[in-house]
Write a protein that holds these residues in place. Structure first.
Motif, PDB file in Angstrom:
ATOM      1  N   LEU A 131       2.017  -0.965  -4.404  1.00  0.00           N
ATOM      2  CA  LEU A 131       1.285  -2.084  -3.786  1.00  0.00           C
ATOM      3  C   LEU A 131      -0.125  -2.149  -4.351  1.00  0.00           C
ATOM      4  CD1 LEU A 131       2.263  -1.856   0.014  1.00  0.00           C
ATOM      5  CD2 LEU A 131       3.159  -3.416  -1.733  1.00  0.00           C
ATOM      6  N   SER A 160      10.943  -3.748  -8.089  1.00  0.00           N
ATOM      7  CA  SER A 160      11.380  -4.465  -6.902  1.00  0.00           C
ATOM      8  C   SER A 160      12.816  -4.082  -6.524  1.00  0.00           C
ATOM      9  CB  SER A 160      11.244  -5.962  -7.176  1.00  0.00           C
ATOM     10  OG  SER A 160      12.074  -6.686  -6.323  1.00  0.00           O
ATOM     11  N   ALA A 206       7.736  -0.098  -1.409  1.00  0.00           N
ATOM     12  CA  ALA A 206       6.734  -0.295  -2.454  1.00  0.00           C
ATOM     13  C   ALA A 206       5.503   0.543  -2.169  1.00  0.00           C
ATOM     14  CB  ALA A 206       6.362  -1.773  -2.552  1.00  0.00           C
ATOM     15  N   PHE A 207       5.145   0.614  -0.885  1.00  0.00           N
ATOM     16  CA  PHE A 207       4.010   1.456  -0.484  1.00  0.00           C
ATOM     17  C   PHE A 207       4.300   2.922  -0.816  1.00  0.00           C
ATOM     18  CE2 PHE A 207       1.953   4.134   2.763  1.00  0.00           C
ATOM     19  CZ  PHE A 207       0.625   3.790   2.566  1.00  0.00           C
ATOM     20  N   GLY A 225      -2.956  -4.626  -0.244  1.00  0.00           N
ATOM     21  CA  GLY A 225      -1.643  -4.474   0.388  1.00  0.00           C
ATOM     22  C   GLY A 225      -1.466  -3.070   0.942  1.00  0.00           C
ATOM     23  N   GLU A 243      11.083  -3.404   2.297  1.00  0.00           N
ATOM     24  CA  GLU A 243      10.806  -3.391   0.860  1.00  0.00           C
ATOM     25  C   GLU A 243       9.329  -3.090   0.609  1.00  0.00           C
ATOM     26  OE1 GLU A 243      11.564  -7.011  -1.247  1.00  0.00           O
ATOM     27  OE2 GLU A 243      10.869  -6.168  -3.133  1.00  0.00           O
ATOM     28  N   THR A 244       8.486  -3.654   1.470  1.00  0.00           N
ATOM     29  CA  THR A 244       7.056  -3.379   1.341  1.00  0.00           C
ATOM     30  C   THR A 244       6.761  -1.907   1.622  1.00  0.00           C
ATOM     31  OG1 THR A 244       6.586  -5.644   2.024  1.00  0.00           O
ATOM     32  CG2 THR A 244       4.769  -4.070   2.137  1.00  0.00           C
ATOM     33  N   VAL A 260      -0.981  -1.892   4.890  1.00  0.00           N
ATOM     34  CA  VAL A 260       0.156  -1.097   5.361  1.00  0.00           C
ATOM     35  C   VAL A 260      -0.338   0.201   6.006  1.00  0.00           C
ATOM     36  CG1 VAL A 260       2.195   0.214   4.655  1.00  0.00           C
ATOM     37  CG2 VAL A 260       1.823  -2.077   3.754  1.00  0.00           C
ATOM     38  N   PRO A 268       5.382  -4.567   8.411  1.00  0.00           N
ATOM     39  CA  PRO A 268       5.750  -4.804   7.012  1.00  0.00           C
ATOM     40  C   PRO A 268       7.277  -4.689   6.869  1.00  0.00           C
ATOM     41  CG  PRO A 268       4.692  -2.660   7.258  1.00  0.00           C
ATOM     42  CD  PRO A 268       4.652  -3.310   8.605  1.00  0.00           C
ATOM     43  N   ASP A 269       7.860  -5.483   5.974  1.00  0.00           N
ATOM     44  CA  ASP A 269       9.298  -5.345   5.770  1.00  0.00           C
ATOM     45  C   ASP A 269       9.584  -4.050   5.014  1.00  0.00           C
ATOM     46  OD1 ASP A 269       9.582  -5.963   2.791  1.00  0.00           O
ATOM     47  OD2 ASP A 269       8.455  -7.690   3.538  1.00  0.00           O
ATOM     48  N   HIS A 325      12.683  -0.679  -4.928  1.00  0.00           N
ATOM     49  CA  HIS A 325      12.190  -0.723  -3.549  1.00  0.00           C
ATOM     50  C   HIS A 325      13.301  -1.148  -2.601  1.00  0.00           C
ATOM     51  CE1 HIS A 325       8.036  -1.737  -5.507  1.00  0.00           C
ATOM     52  NE2 HIS A 325       8.342  -0.451  -5.618  1.00  0.00           N
ATOM     53  N   ARG A 326      13.971  -2.230  -2.968  1.00  0.00           N
ATOM     54  CA  ARG A 326      15.034  -2.729  -2.086  1.00  0.00           C
ATOM     55  C   ARG A 326      16.194  -1.748  -2.010  1.00  0.00           C
ATOM     56  NH1 ARG A 326      15.830  -8.736  -4.228  1.00  0.00           N
ATOM     57  NH2 ARG A 326      13.626  -9.104  -4.614  1.00  0.00           N
TER      58      ARG A 326
END
Lengths: 220, 297
Positions: free
Chosen positions: B21, A177, B15-16, B25, B11-12, B29, B8-9, A180-181
């Motif tokens: 994800l 996480s 993650a994708f 999810g 961060e998503t 996306v 999607p934000d 990702h950020r």
């Protein structure tokens, strides 16, 4: 033969460089004055790189690395041989960096000047990548600490998520996480995201519970 | 065309991009990306940023940071040895003490110097508080510069020859064999013999310069062996010794892993040697250090 070889292995210091990290730590704890130096020589560039990319300032990085190796030297007894030395050392380096950042936080932030950024980006020689490197070094400085450390370990140094989790003492999901950020924030700071996206993370950077701000207000 | 509330934000998206994800999810996306060029652009930006991190050039610890670190660790070792109640710590691995005769005077002198210099060691090295001790020989015989060299060198002179063994041995040093090669070079013909009989110093047929008489006219023999710039070398040695004024026991203009390099060997305590492999143009702050190893004498 055996006698000769065992004599050789204790008598010849150059053999130290062939020993693995854990054995060198054992030698160090047994009082071998040369063993820790071999470990330092072996791991100092990586430690330097982690500290430099994390802290963004060579002076701070030098202090952090020195703190870290001194701490490792003194607390060698806390190293357990079933652990990986580099993981243990990374944990110490990261903690030294966090300590530096904590201290820096009580001082007013000084923005990275171009000369410093260039030095960080390319302290070794000047080839074409230096502009991009400087840009990235500068953008990294604006990313929240936890996210910055995560992407420095995982993306810059190619560390596996599980090992980074071990270094940071958090679950693997948390490392992911943070990565990702951190990557999204970096893209934002490099100016590559469309306006309004990805640049709002800094203040909430170290708060794991806060989700990324969602829909883009300018488009609603 | 696209509904802003379903973007999607970032961060998503990240993650994708990382494949983190879950299936539903990721499908959602994917579905959105097919219709939304803006999010596709953001995804590409995130992937570019991630790739840029991986492509940052590697960095190596600068020489001044290495020397400061070595000094700090030496101070920590000295403290630990005092705590153990031993004046001169003896490693339990039983390293032989050979090669250097006077046992502790240099060690003590360097330890005292280094401890007192520690807070501003880098500055001291640059300013040259202990300038040019014993290095007059490197200058190829400029007499006026040697006057300051006598004051601080008594401790060192007891152990090292007043002039370092300076030569071009033709050795191609490598990391794995460095210690052995240094010992071999050091145990070769003494400096006096090298001066008298050029060409016996090593496998290559370079002539060798013993006391600074012929250092500048040997460079044409071997293209791979770098000529030494005495001034640069002197400041380099000062930096390597942390401003302690220690006299090198060996300066070998040779090669390291096939590349031109200078091997500088400084005594450390009574029975150890610090081996520095530096670039031929060694200058302070120039990332000149290629490799460092502490070996037994």
């Amino acid at each position: 033969m055996t006698a000769g070889e065992s004599l050789r292995s204790t008598a010849m210091p150059d053999d130290l460089s062939e020993l693995d990290d854990t054995t060198l730590m054992t030698r160090h704890l047994d009082g071998d004055e040369l063993a820790f130096g071999v470990l330092v020589a072996r791991h100092r560039d990586r430690a330097w790189s982690v500290a430099l990319r994390t802290l963004g300032d060579p002076t701070e990085a030098a202090d952090a690395v020195q703190d870290a190796f001194l701490s490792a030297f003194r607390s060698a007894g806390s190293f357990r041989s079933e652990a990986k030395f580099s993981t243990w050392l990374h944990r110490i380096v990261v903690n030294a960096c966090l300590d530096r950042m904590r201290r820096a936080r009580v001082r007013p932030a000084v923005p990275l000047d171009d000369a410093t950024a260039a030095r960080i980006a390319d302290p070794y020689d000047a080839f074409a990548a230096s502009d991009l490197s400087a840009e990235i070094a500068q953008a990294l400085a604006h990313i929240g600490e936890d996210q910055r450390i995560a992407i420095v370990l995982v993306d810059v140094h190619g560390m596996a998520i599980e090992e980074a989790a071990d270094v940071l003492g958090v679950p693997a999901g948390t490392v992911k996480s943070r990565c990702h950020r951190g990557r999204a924030a970096l893209a934002g700071h490099l100016g590559h995201l469309r306006p309004g996206r990805g640049t709002t993370t800094e203040s909430a950077a170290s708060n794991e519970a806060t989700p990324f701000p969602l829909p883009n207000p300018s488009e609603s | 065309m696209t509904d802003p509330h379903t973007h999607p934000d970032v961060e998503t998206l990240a993650a994708f991009a990382a494949g983190d994800l879950d299936e539903s999810g990721a499908a959602s996306v994917s579905h959105h990306l097919a219709d939304c060029g803006e999010c596709a652009g953001d995804l590409a930006a995130i992937e570019r940023a991630t790739g840029a991190l991986a492509s940052l050039p590697p960095v190596t610890m600068p020489l001044d940071v290495i020397t400061a670190l070595e000094r700090a660790l030496e101070a920590a070792r000295a403290l630990e040895a005092e705590r153990r109640g031993a004046g001169d710590p003896t490693p339990s691995s039983g390293t032989p003490s050979v090669g250097i005769s006077a046992p502790t005077s240099l060690a003590d002198a360097r330890r005292r110097r280094r401890l007192s210099f520690a807070p501003f060691a880098a500055a001291a090295a640059v300013v040259g508080l202990a300038a040019a001790v014993g290095l007059g020989a490197l200058r190829g015989g400029t007499p006026g510069d040697d006057t300051s060299a006598t004051g601080d060198s008594a401790g060192s002179a007891a152990i090292s020859p007043a002039a370092p063994l300076q030569l071009q041995s033709g050795t191609d040093y490598t990391q794995d064999t460095l210690a052995e090669q240094v010992r071999t070079t050091l145990s070769g013909p003494p400096a006096a013999a090298l001066e008298a009989a050029p060409g016996v110093g090593g496998p290559a047929d370079d002539s060798t310069a013993g006391g600074g008489t012929a250092a500048s006219d040997t460079d044409s023999r071997s293209a791979k062996t770098a000529p030494l710039d005495p001034a640069a070398l002197e400041s380099c040695v000062q930096e390597l010794s942390g401003g302690s004024g220690a006299v090198p026991v060996l300066i070998d203009s040779a090669t390291y892993a096939g590349q031109p390099a200078v091997v500088v060997v400084l005594p450390f305590r009574a029975d150890k040697l610090d081996v520095f492999v530096v670039r031929p143009d060694c200058r302070v702050g120039n990332d000149a250090l290629i490799y460092f190893q502490r070996i037994n004498a």
